[in-house]
Write a protein that holds these residues in place. Sequence first.
Motif, PDB file in Angstrom:
ATOM      1  N   LYS A  91      20.920  68.876 -59.526  1.00 52.68           N
ATOM      2  CA  LYS A  91      20.493  69.266 -60.891  1.00 52.68           C
ATOM      3  C   LYS A  91      19.254  68.322 -61.680  1.00 52.68           C
ATOM      4  CE  LYS A  91      25.223  70.932 -62.015  1.00 52.68           C
ATOM      5  NZ  LYS A  91      26.314  70.904 -62.766  1.00 52.68           N
ATOM      6  N   GLY A  92      19.406  67.166 -61.446  1.00 52.33           N
ATOM      7  CA  GLY A  92      18.407  66.164 -61.723  1.00 52.33           C
ATOM      8  C   GLY A  92      17.100  66.620 -61.307  1.00 52.33           C
ATOM      9  N   SER A  93      16.730  66.903 -60.089  1.00 58.18           N
ATOM     10  CA  SER A  93      15.721  67.221 -59.580  1.00 58.18           C
ATOM     11  C   SER A  93      15.264  68.803 -59.612  1.00 58.18           C
ATOM     12  CB  SER A  93      15.471  67.170 -58.067  1.00 58.18           C
ATOM     13  OG  SER A  93      16.675  67.807 -57.551  1.00 58.18           O
ATOM     14  N   GLY A  94      16.070  69.676 -60.131  1.00 61.33           N
ATOM     15  CA  GLY A  94      15.565  71.327 -60.322  1.00 61.33           C
ATOM     16  C   GLY A  94      15.698  71.859 -59.347  1.00 61.33           C
ATOM     17  N   THR A  95      16.512  71.391 -58.112  1.00 62.22           N
ATOM     18  CA  THR A  95      16.415  72.015 -56.621  1.00 62.22           C
ATOM     19  C   THR A  95      18.086  72.242 -56.566  1.00 62.22           C
ATOM     20  OG1 THR A  95      16.823  69.893 -55.546  1.00 62.22           O
ATOM     21  CG2 THR A  95      14.653  70.597 -55.713  1.00 62.22           C
ATOM     22  N   ASN A  96      18.449  72.661 -55.322  1.00 62.35           N
ATOM     23  CA  ASN A  96      19.906  72.847 -55.125  1.00 62.35           C
ATOM     24  C   ASN A  96      20.254  71.858 -54.106  1.00 62.35           C
ATOM     25  OD1 ASN A  96      18.934  73.696 -52.398  1.00 62.35           O
ATOM     26  ND2 ASN A  96      18.048  75.712 -53.410  1.00 62.35           N
ATOM     27  N   VAL A  97      21.828  71.845 -53.826  1.00 66.07           N
ATOM     28  CA  VAL A  97      22.407  71.127 -52.864  1.00 66.07           C
ATOM     29  C   VAL A  97      21.969  71.136 -51.467  1.00 66.07           C
ATOM     30  CG1 VAL A  97      24.588  70.434 -52.138  1.00 66.07           C
ATOM     31  CG2 VAL A  97      24.505  71.274 -54.381  1.00 66.07           C
ATOM     32  N   GLN A  98      21.506  72.482 -50.997  1.00 68.57           N
ATOM     33  CA  GLN A  98      21.000  72.467 -49.644  1.00 68.57           C
ATOM     34  C   GLN A  98      19.668  71.631 -49.491  1.00 68.57           C
ATOM     35  OE1 GLN A  98      19.996  76.700 -48.549  1.00 68.57           O
ATOM     36  NE2 GLN A  98      19.593  76.287 -46.439  1.00 68.57           N
ATOM     37  N   ALA A  99      18.804  71.690 -50.593  1.00 68.56           N
ATOM     38  CA  ALA A  99      17.404  70.813 -50.508  1.00 68.56           C
ATOM     39  C   ALA A  99      18.107  69.521 -50.250  1.00 68.56           C
ATOM     40  CB  ALA A  99      16.620  71.044 -51.555  1.00 68.56           C
ATOM     41  N   VAL A 100      18.644  68.959 -51.060  1.00 68.19           N
ATOM     42  CA  VAL A 100      19.317  67.658 -51.110  1.00 68.19           C
ATOM     43  C   VAL A 100      19.792  67.361 -49.588  1.00 68.19           C
ATOM     44  CG1 VAL A 100      20.766  65.888 -52.059  1.00 68.19           C
ATOM     45  CG2 VAL A 100      19.648  67.408 -53.540  1.00 68.19           C
ATOM     46  N   ASN A 101      20.941  68.030 -49.025  1.00 70.97           N
ATOM     47  CA  ASN A 101      21.334  67.715 -47.890  1.00 70.97           C
ATOM     48  C   ASN A 101      20.286  67.764 -46.698  1.00 70.97           C
ATOM     49  OD1 ASN A 101      23.877  67.973 -48.976  1.00 70.97           O
ATOM     50  ND2 ASN A 101      24.259  70.144 -48.444  1.00 70.97           N
ATOM     51  N   ASN A 102      19.291  68.792 -46.754  1.00 69.50           N
ATOM     52  CA  ASN A 102      18.146  68.650 -45.647  1.00 69.50           C
ATOM     53  C   ASN A 102      17.572  67.476 -45.843  1.00 69.50           C
ATOM     54  OD1 ASN A 102      18.846  71.329 -44.970  1.00 69.50           O
ATOM     55  ND2 ASN A 102      17.499  72.330 -46.105  1.00 69.50           N
ATOM     56  N   LEU A 103      17.135  67.047 -47.041  1.00 75.82           N
ATOM     57  CA  LEU A 103      16.438  65.639 -46.968  1.00 75.82           C
ATOM     58  C   LEU A 103      17.143  64.655 -46.322  1.00 75.82           C
ATOM     59  CD1 LEU A 103      13.781  64.062 -47.718  1.00 75.82           C
ATOM     60  CD2 LEU A 103      15.153  64.055 -50.200  1.00 75.82           C
ATOM     61  N   VAL A 104      18.464  64.380 -46.902  1.00 70.33           N
ATOM     62  CA  VAL A 104      19.372  63.313 -46.447  1.00 70.33           C
ATOM     63  C   VAL A 104      19.235  63.425 -44.717  1.00 70.33           C
ATOM     64  CG1 VAL A 104      21.444  62.305 -46.516  1.00 70.33           C
ATOM     65  CG2 VAL A 104      20.436  63.346 -48.635  1.00 70.33           C
ATOM     66  N   LYS A 105      19.722  64.731 -44.301  1.00 71.05           N
ATOM     67  CA  LYS A 105      19.555  65.031 -42.923  1.00 71.05           C
ATOM     68  C   LYS A 105      18.523  64.338 -42.076  1.00 71.05           C
ATOM     69  CE  LYS A 105      21.058  68.194 -39.396  1.00 71.05           C
ATOM     70  NZ  LYS A 105      21.434  69.897 -39.457  1.00 71.05           N
ATOM     71  N   GLN A 106      17.300  64.801 -42.448  1.00 70.62           N
ATOM     72  CA  GLN A 106      16.243  64.575 -41.951  1.00 70.62           C
ATOM     73  C   GLN A 106      15.646  63.148 -42.242  1.00 70.62           C
ATOM     74  OE1 GLN A 106      13.322  67.224 -43.559  1.00 70.62           O
ATOM     75  NE2 GLN A 106      14.161  69.208 -42.706  1.00 70.62           N
ATOM     76  N   PHE A 107      16.167  62.553 -43.143  1.00 66.60           N
ATOM     77  CA  PHE A 107      15.905  61.264 -43.123  1.00 66.60           C
ATOM     78  C   PHE A 107      16.739  60.405 -42.227  1.00 66.60           C
ATOM     79  CE2 PHE A 107      16.351  56.874 -45.341  1.00 66.60           C
ATOM     80  CZ  PHE A 107      15.071  56.537 -45.420  1.00 66.60           C
ATOM     81  N   GLY A 108      17.855  60.787 -42.118  1.00 65.57           N
ATOM     82  CA  GLY A 108      18.906  60.142 -41.243  1.00 65.57           C
ATOM     83  C   GLY A 108      18.158  60.357 -39.813  1.00 65.57           C
ATOM     84  N   GLN A 109      17.812  61.223 -39.345  1.00 58.66           N
ATOM     85  CA  GLN A 109      17.280  61.499 -38.010  1.00 58.66           C
ATOM     86  C   GLN A 109      16.131  60.412 -37.907  1.00 58.66           C
ATOM     87  OE1 GLN A 109      16.520  65.745 -37.975  1.00 58.66           O
ATOM     88  NE2 GLN A 109      18.717  66.314 -37.681  1.00 58.66           N
ATOM     89  N   MET A 110      15.344  60.632 -38.882  1.00 53.69           N
ATOM     90  CA  MET A 110      14.039  59.520 -38.716  1.00 53.69           C
ATOM     91  C   MET A 110      14.422  58.247 -38.430  1.00 53.69           C
ATOM     92  SD  MET A 110      10.747  59.500 -41.278  1.00 53.69           S
ATOM     93  CE  MET A 110      11.813  58.799 -42.602  1.00 53.69           C
ATOM     94  N   ARG A 111      15.463  57.931 -39.250  1.00 54.81           N
ATOM     95  CA  ARG A 111      15.888  56.322 -39.238  1.00 54.81           C
ATOM     96  C   ARG A 111      16.590  56.161 -37.711  1.00 54.81           C
ATOM     97  NH1 ARG A 111      19.157  54.334 -44.321  1.00 54.81           N
ATOM     98  NH2 ARG A 111      18.695  52.273 -43.143  1.00 54.81           N
ATOM     99  N   LYS A 112      17.112  57.120 -37.189  1.00 51.53           N
ATOM    100  CA  LYS A 112      17.591  57.053 -35.677  1.00 51.53           C
ATOM    101  C   LYS A 112      16.279  56.801 -34.747  1.00 51.53           C
ATOM    102  CE  LYS A 112      21.798  59.750 -36.366  1.00 51.53           C
ATOM    103  NZ  LYS A 112      22.623  60.830 -35.821  1.00 51.53           N
TER     104      LYS A 112
END
Length: 479
Positions: A438-459
């Motif tokens: 809500k704060g970024s004007g996006t949706n939960v799926q977009a937030v999920n994707n970013l968190v997931k991809q960042f997690g993969q990058m950290r691995k």
Amino acid sequence: MAPRVPGGPRGCRWRSWGRAPAPPAVSPPGASTLLGVFDALSEKLQATLSDVRGHGTLTEDDIKKAMREIRLALLEADVNFKVVKEFTTTVRERCMGADVMGQLNPGQQVVKIVNEELAALMGGASAGISFSPRPPTVILMAGLQGSGKTTATAKLARHLKEEHNSSVAVAACDVYRPAAVDQLVKVGGQVGATVYEQGTDANPVDIARWALDRAKQDGKDVLIVDTAGRLHVDATLMDELVQIRAAVKPHTILLVVDAMTGQDAVNVAEQFAEAVNFDGVVMSKLDGDARGGAALSVKAVTGKPILFASTGEKLDQFERFHPDRMSQRILGMGDVMSLIEKAEAQFDEDQAKDLERKLRRNEFTLEDFLGQLKQIRKMGPLTSLLGMIPGFAGQQLKGLKVDERELDRIEAIILSMTPEERRRPELIKGSRRLRIAKGSGTNVQAVNNLVKQFGQMRKVMKQLGKGKMPDMAQLMKQR
């Protein structure tokens, strides 16, 4: 009303700014559209040379065919006919010589020759402003009315301040064009230059002489003299330029030509070269020229190199012109030096070391990722940066769609997180994801994707930090 200059003629005023308190919105440094000017030419030359590369051996007919295609491509780019004829003749003679015929890889030799001759056509090695050992260095700006001379003057002032740390003053000597003085005062202030002006009633020669005295008294490193233009070259214009040149004895005379006028720009440059011995060209509005013929012709016709190119309306869209680098980019060979310079301008050495330490320890956070993303975006559009990497030819970039708005969304999502969430993305679950969306004007799926991809990058970073190669097949499967 600006204060009068003590001891100056009646009505004399000067205006000075440091850095403007509210600088204008500018595009990222290095956000060059310079290559876009040559897109059509680049595509045709690359196609022709790709065909040449495909031959195991080259015959005289192969070279004649290639030269015919190159000649047509240059003519379609609005390059001067005589220039095209001389260029293709030189390239053909070199290609028919021993350095190509009979070689193991003749195609590569042809590409090398075309690259060298194309760079030579645009001026060879890049040149710049020569500074006087006894400041101020005086630069005289000349050109027709409407060529973008006043804006180019402000852009050059900004360039000298940023690149050379010079203290720059500008003399407003265009007293004929309506609002020219006010325009220079405005843009001069935006780039942090001191603007010397006496309104529109004084004689331009007297203004230039007075401004030079002021620049010496104020200890300025550079004085740029913005002169008047006309709708066309005439005796009055040239006579005034000659008088101003005699009054201030400039160290460098730059001619500003409008690239959008094509071969007319080359003709104007030729006329100025005959009347006023200028030292180099500032090619304005180059981003609006779809073919690039003027840029490819002006050096050959006038003997004067292009020193700077204006690549957009904003005051930071101005850069040194490097013929050798531009030739390489036209031929799809990349521009690694410009890419390195852009990176060096944006990335601090201490920050780089700190980032390296975090990567090795797997302490890289979303806060760090946001900082790196912002720095990369300051270097310019991603497609422009990719165009500087060898192997990314025009055809490959043509189909590449980089949605810069997606980067805006990523920034908005990260900025909507709390500092703790940026450090520990694993906390972002349930209601937190909804709040961030809500704060970024996006949706939960977009937030999920970013968190997931960042997690993969950290691995991946964790594995690299331990000296292990990540499982690329698994990574591709996850993507």
